[in-house]
Design a protein around this motif. Structure first.
Motif, PDB file in Angstrom:
ATOM      1  N   GLY A   1      28.277  22.417  30.541  1.00 10.54           N
ATOM      2  CA  GLY A   1      29.329  22.737  29.963  1.00 10.54           C
ATOM      3  C   GLY A   1      29.952  23.924  30.622  1.00 10.54           C
ATOM      4  O   GLY A   1      30.315  23.999  31.949  1.00 10.54           O
ATOM      5  N   LEU A   2      30.453  24.971  29.961  1.00 15.96           N
ATOM      6  CA  LEU A   2      31.405  26.234  30.646  1.00 15.96           C
ATOM      7  C   LEU A   2      30.351  27.109  31.124  1.00 15.96           C
ATOM      8  O   LEU A   2      31.059  28.181  31.667  1.00 15.96           O
ATOM      9  N   ALA A   3      29.218  26.833  31.380  1.00 12.96           N
ATOM     10  CA  ALA A   3      28.319  28.225  31.805  1.00 12.96           C
ATOM     11  C   ALA A   3      28.837  28.782  32.937  1.00 12.96           C
ATOM     12  O   ALA A   3      28.872  30.049  33.209  1.00 12.96           O
ATOM     13  N   ASN A   4      28.926  28.009  34.063  1.00 16.55           N
ATOM     14  CA  ASN A   4      29.682  28.396  35.246  1.00 16.55           C
ATOM     15  C   ASN A   4      30.823  29.533  35.024  1.00 16.55           C
ATOM     16  O   ASN A   4      30.809  30.635  35.808  1.00 16.55           O
ATOM     17  N   TYR A   5      31.935  28.791  34.293  1.00 15.35           N
ATOM     18  CA  TYR A   5      32.921  29.823  34.216  1.00 15.35           C
ATOM     19  C   TYR A   5      32.765  30.951  33.708  1.00 15.35           C
ATOM     20  O   TYR A   5      33.069  32.242  33.756  1.00 15.35           O
ATOM     21  N   LYS A   6      31.656  30.930  32.421  1.00 19.40           N
ATOM     22  CA  LYS A   6      31.435  32.090  31.518  1.00 19.40           C
ATOM     23  C   LYS A   6      30.895  33.063  32.506  1.00 19.40           C
ATOM     24  O   LYS A   6      31.223  34.328  32.405  1.00 19.40           O
ATOM     25  N   MET A   7      30.002  32.434  33.329  1.00 21.35           N
ATOM     26  CA  MET A   7      29.137  33.724  34.186  1.00 21.35           C
ATOM     27  C   MET A   7      30.294  34.307  35.144  1.00 21.35           C
ATOM     28  O   MET A   7      30.125  35.454  35.311  1.00 21.35           O
ATOM     29  N   MET A   8      30.975  33.583  35.601  1.00 22.33           N
ATOM     30  CA  MET A   8      31.785  33.840  36.650  1.00 22.33           C
ATOM     31  C   MET A   8      32.912  34.983  36.008  1.00 22.33           C
ATOM     32  O   MET A   8      33.037  36.007  36.622  1.00 22.33           O
ATOM     33  N   PHE A   9      33.470  34.709  34.586  1.00 25.04           N
ATOM     34  CA  PHE A   9      34.322  35.764  34.315  1.00 25.04           C
ATOM     35  C   PHE A   9      33.754  36.924  33.618  1.00 25.04           C
ATOM     36  O   PHE A   9      34.297  37.982  33.528  1.00 25.04           O
ATOM     37  N   PHE A  10      32.581  36.757  33.196  1.00 21.26           N
ATOM     38  CA  PHE A  10      31.948  37.972  32.273  1.00 21.26           C
ATOM     39  C   PHE A  10      30.716  38.485  32.919  1.00 21.26           C
ATOM     40  O   PHE A  10      30.509  39.594  32.701  1.00 21.26           O
ATOM     41  N   ASP A  11      29.839  37.911  33.999  1.00 21.79           N
ATOM     42  CA  ASP A  11      28.612  38.473  34.393  1.00 21.79           C
ATOM     43  C   ASP A  11      28.700  38.446  35.821  1.00 21.79           C
ATOM     44  O   ASP A  11      27.580  38.461  36.247  1.00 21.79           O
ATOM     45  N   ASP A  12      29.629  38.019  36.484  1.00 21.11           N
ATOM     46  CA  ASP A  12      29.496  38.150  37.880  1.00 21.11           C
ATOM     47  C   ASP A  12      30.608  39.230  38.687  1.00 21.11           C
ATOM     48  O   ASP A  12      31.636  38.843  39.043  1.00 21.11           O
ATOM     49  N   PRO A  13      29.986  40.507  38.861  1.00 22.89           N
ATOM     50  CA  PRO A  13      30.969  41.509  39.429  1.00 22.89           C
ATOM     51  C   PRO A  13      31.448  41.063  40.950  1.00 22.89           C
ATOM     52  O   PRO A  13      32.294  41.429  41.265  1.00 22.89           O
ATOM     53  N   LEU A  14      30.504  40.292  41.372  1.00 27.94           N
ATOM     54  CA  LEU A  14      31.032  39.960  42.883  1.00 27.94           C
ATOM     55  C   LEU A  14      32.032  38.875  42.978  1.00 27.94           C
ATOM     56  O   LEU A  14      32.864  39.091  43.762  1.00 27.94           O
ATOM     57  N   PHE A  15      32.065  38.179  41.779  1.00 27.34           N
ATOM     58  CA  PHE A  15      33.273  37.400  41.804  1.00 27.34           C
ATOM     59  C   PHE A  15      34.735  38.089  41.674  1.00 27.34           C
ATOM     60  O   PHE A  15      35.578  37.749  42.553  1.00 27.34           O
ATOM     61  N   TRP A  16      34.747  39.207  40.778  1.00 23.82           N
ATOM     62  CA  TRP A  16      35.746  40.041  40.876  1.00 23.82           C
ATOM     63  C   TRP A  16      36.059  40.779  41.939  1.00 23.82           C
ATOM     64  O   TRP A  16      37.235  41.157  42.357  1.00 23.82           O
ATOM     65  N   ALA A  17      34.907  41.140  42.714  1.00 22.39           N
ATOM     66  CA  ALA A  17      34.946  42.030  43.868  1.00 22.39           C
ATOM     67  C   ALA A  17      35.517  41.209  44.978  1.00 22.39           C
ATOM     68  O   ALA A  17      36.513  41.422  45.548  1.00 22.39           O
ATOM     69  N   SER A  18      35.408  39.662  44.930  1.00 22.88           N
ATOM     70  CA  SER A  18      36.011  39.001  46.019  1.00 22.88           C
ATOM     71  C   SER A  18      37.300  38.554  45.756  1.00 22.88           C
ATOM     72  O   SER A  18      38.070  38.699  46.706  1.00 22.88           O
ATOM     73  N   LEU A  19      37.651  38.519  44.482  1.00 17.11           N
ATOM     74  CA  LEU A  19      39.310  38.471  44.114  1.00 17.11           C
ATOM     75  C   LEU A  19      39.882  39.556  44.520  1.00 17.11           C
ATOM     76  O   LEU A  19      40.985  39.496  45.006  1.00 17.11           O
ATOM     77  N   GLY A  20      39.287  40.560  44.156  1.00 11.89           N
ATOM     78  CA  GLY A  20      40.009  41.805  44.578  1.00 11.89           C
ATOM     79  C   GLY A  20      39.972  42.097  46.103  1.00 11.89           C
ATOM     80  O   GLY A  20      41.308  42.265  46.365  1.00 11.89           O
ATOM     81  N   VAL A  21      39.138  41.870  46.704  1.00 16.49           N
ATOM     82  CA  VAL A  21      39.278  41.935  48.211  1.00 16.49           C
ATOM     83  C   VAL A  21      40.451  41.036  48.784  1.00 16.49           C
ATOM     84  O   VAL A  21      41.235  41.275  49.389  1.00 16.49           O
ATOM     85  N   THR A  22      40.349  39.794  48.326  1.00 22.71           N
ATOM     86  CA  THR A  22      41.290  38.735  48.751  1.00 22.71           C
ATOM     87  C   THR A  22      42.812  39.197  48.580  1.00 22.71           C
ATOM     88  O   THR A  22      43.585  39.214  48.985  1.00 22.71           O
TER      89      THR A  22
END
Lengths: 288, 325
Positions: free
Chosen positions: B82-103
């Motif tokens: 299901g949506l688990a990957n997206y949930k984790m990306m948006f709510f539980d993965d600081p590295l995802f946000w970090a990488s978005l920020g760097v970019t």
């Protein structure tokens, strides 16, 4: 024009030249520095007039004495010749495959009136903007399930299905060719394939050369492809090998610069021989 | 040449496409049979691309959408979660946000700077004086250096102790930073590298400048316009389609920024995740941790971000991009 005005013009010119020469330093300096480093030894880099405490001096650019050893040592240490052979093989096949297939497809788009052709053409243009990351994982998984992981096939096979950018370029070019010859040939019973190979291709050498050049550069510079698909170090390409060389723990700057130099040299030489083709391609594509 | 620049890259442009194949001219005497033949031959000719499109674009495109809802490590078959990957990306993965920020940070700094440097160089080099071709070549040269080599040269010239840049700074008694080892300076190092290669886009602007009709300048001169006014009122508006094209491509390319970040950090995205670009993080998740479901979800978020940004830029073009004569 009074003599006063021409004096101002003269002064402007001098100013412009001075500006251009000063601005030329940043683009050239890293390259000069690379060549200079590749001809030095350890001692020259770390001691004589070359530490950040003493500051930079122009004379330090001139190696004293010239050390040629870095080149054969880099060749040896990086297995340069093996990588070069691999790279040239990949370049050769991808150039042949992508230019050949793109030309065939471009003939279809540019010279034949078939149903929905404009729809397909627009769709093809759209795919150019699709980021490679989106399709990367399924393609990897596909090639892996075919048993192609660790071989050159994932780098070579896609080239034979045309490259949207080359197809676009060639389609535009084919459309500019006069249709009279083709029509009279058709009346004489020539097939489209004959017209394509005998008439269109020979007339399109400049456009084909541009595509070939960019296909070559693409394969020569490609880093991600080898990174994803090659596992055996004997199969590495130069771009990938150079990155591995940088990544190695010990950092031998002189050899690294010698290797970089040898990696760049063919491209620069190619550039000076085919400058027009280069610029033409860049100016039409909008980038690398 | 200018036609291509004005072409919005990913919108269908019917008038440009296939208006006059040779078959169209035979016109009157065409019957059903020859029409069918044309269709058949046309599709035969484009079949290499069509097959490639289905196998290497359409299928992977849909497949990655499906995979983004699965756990998939490439060895075992994907498992729907299901949506688990997206949930984790948006709510539980600081590295995802970090990488978005760097970019995004890099995009905001590097894309405009490269644009300005490219245009500036083109304006400067668009003069007719002796030897100008040599200068054009000099400025263009860095952009043909392969990216891997450029990066290795920059790793060396930014070396803290004996690198060129810090040696030059030392002349002015400035202690240079440790560049690629200092998280505050890594991004700037990459920006310098991008600017060094800005000569590539200069060529595109030069081609655009050549297409501006001379009479516009002549008329402006008669009206007594200054050089600055002419640049502002004629050159930049006439160049805006090219600038637009470069802006769109610059943004798209930033989200795929990979090789340089991979090389200077040896694939880690360090120091302190300061070079963890989006594409690099996606690569790590997919190939280092074999978390390809998550990687696919990241790929789709990337796709949606790019579509959104491009749409915004396209919407804005009415205000500043000047088409037509």
């Amino acid at each position: 024009m009074t003599s006063n005005e021409s004096a101002i013009k003269q002064r402007q010119k001098v100013f412009l030249y001075a500006l251009l020469i000063i601005l030329s330093i940043p683009p050239l300096m890293p390259l000069i520095w690379m060549v200079s480093t590749s001809l030095k030894n350890d001692a020259q880099i770390y001691t004589t007039g070359g530490t950040s405490t003493s500051g930079f001096s122009l004379s330090s650019l001139w190696p004293k004495p010239f050390v040629w050893n870095n080149y054969p040592e880099a060749l040896e240490r990086m297995s340069f010749m093996v990588y070069l052979r691999n790279t040239l093989f990949i370049c050769f096949v991808t150039v042949l495959g992508s230019v050949g297939s793109s030309a065939v497809v471009a003939y279809g788009f540019g010279r034949i009136n078939f149903k929905f052709s404009s729809f397909w053409f627009a769709l093809m243009l759209a795919t150019m903007a699709l980021p490679g990351q989106v399709t990367m994982i399924p393609i990897f998984s596909l090639f892996r399930s075919l048993g192609w992981y660790g071989t050159y096939l994932p780098l070579l096979v896609p080239a034979f299905f045309g490259s949207p950018f080359f197809i676009f370029l060639l389609t535009q070019f084919f459309k500019t060719l006069p249709s009279e010859f083709a029509e009279s040939a058709k009346v004489d019973g020539a097939s489209d394939w004959t017209i394509f190979t005998r008439l269109i291709l020979p007339l399109s050498k400049p456009a084909l050369a541009t595509c070939a050049l960019f296909a070559f550069l693409g394969a020569w510079n490609d880093f991600l492809g080898p990174l994803l698909y090659l596992s055996d170090s004997r199969k590495y390409t130069l771009a990938y090998g150079l990155q591995q060389f940088v990544g190695n723990h010990y950092m031998n700057w002189m050899q690294l610069m010698a290797a970089s130099m040898m990696f760049i040299a063919p491209i620069v030489i190619l550039f000076f021989f085919a400058q027009k083709t280069f610029i033409q391609g860049i100016a039409t594509t909008g980038g690398k | 040449m200018v036609q291509i620049f004005q072409l919005p890259m990913f919108l269908p442009i019917p008038p440009l496409v296939c208006r006059h194949g040779p078959a169209g001219k035979i016109g009157v005497r065409r019957n059903m049979k020859s029409k069918f033949r044309d269709n058949l031959i046309g599709y035969l000719f484009i079949s290499p691309w069509l097959i490639g499109f289905l196998v290497f674009t359409l299928y992977p495109f849909c497949q990655s959408f499906y995979l983004s809802f699965t756990r998939y490590n490439i060895i075992q078959p994907p498992k729907f979660i299901g949506l688990a990957n997206y949930k984790m990306m948006f709510f539980d993965d600081p590295l995802f946000w970090a990488s978005l920020g760097v970019t995004i940070k890099y995009a905001l700094v590097a894309v405009p700077l490269v644009l300005v440097v490219g245009i500036g160089l083109a304006l400067l080099l668009n003069v007719n004086i002796k030897g100008i071709a040599i200068f054009r070549t000099i400025f263009y040269l860095p952009s043909i250096v392969p990216m891997v080599a450029t990066t290795s040269i920059f790793i060396w010239i930014l070396s803290p102790q004996v690198g060129l840049v810090n040696q030059i700074l030392a002349i002015f008694h400035i202690q240079g930073p440790i560049w690629l080892k200092d998280p505050h300076w890594t991004l700037w190092s990459l920006v310098f590298m991008a600017i060094w290669g800005a000569g590539g886009s200069m060529v595109i602007y030069l081609a655009g400048l050549k297409d501006i009709p001379q009479y516009l300048y002549e008329a402006a001169t008669l009206d007594g316009a200054s050089a600055i006014k002419k640049t502002q009122m004629i050159t930049l508006p006439m160049l805006s389609p090219v600038i637009f094209f470069n802006l769109v491509m610059g943004v798209i390319n930033t989200f795929q920024y990979f090789t340089q970040a991979f090389m200077i950090s040896d694939g880690t995205g360090g120091p302190s995740n300061s070079t963890l670009f989006y594409a690099l993080y996606m690569f790590q998740r997919s190939w280092k941790y074999l978390d390809m479901g998550y990687g696919s979800a990241m790929a789709w978020v990337l796709f949606i971000i790019i579509v959104a940004i491009t749409t915004v830029i396209f919407r804005s073009q009415k205000r500043w991009v000047h088409y037509g004569r």
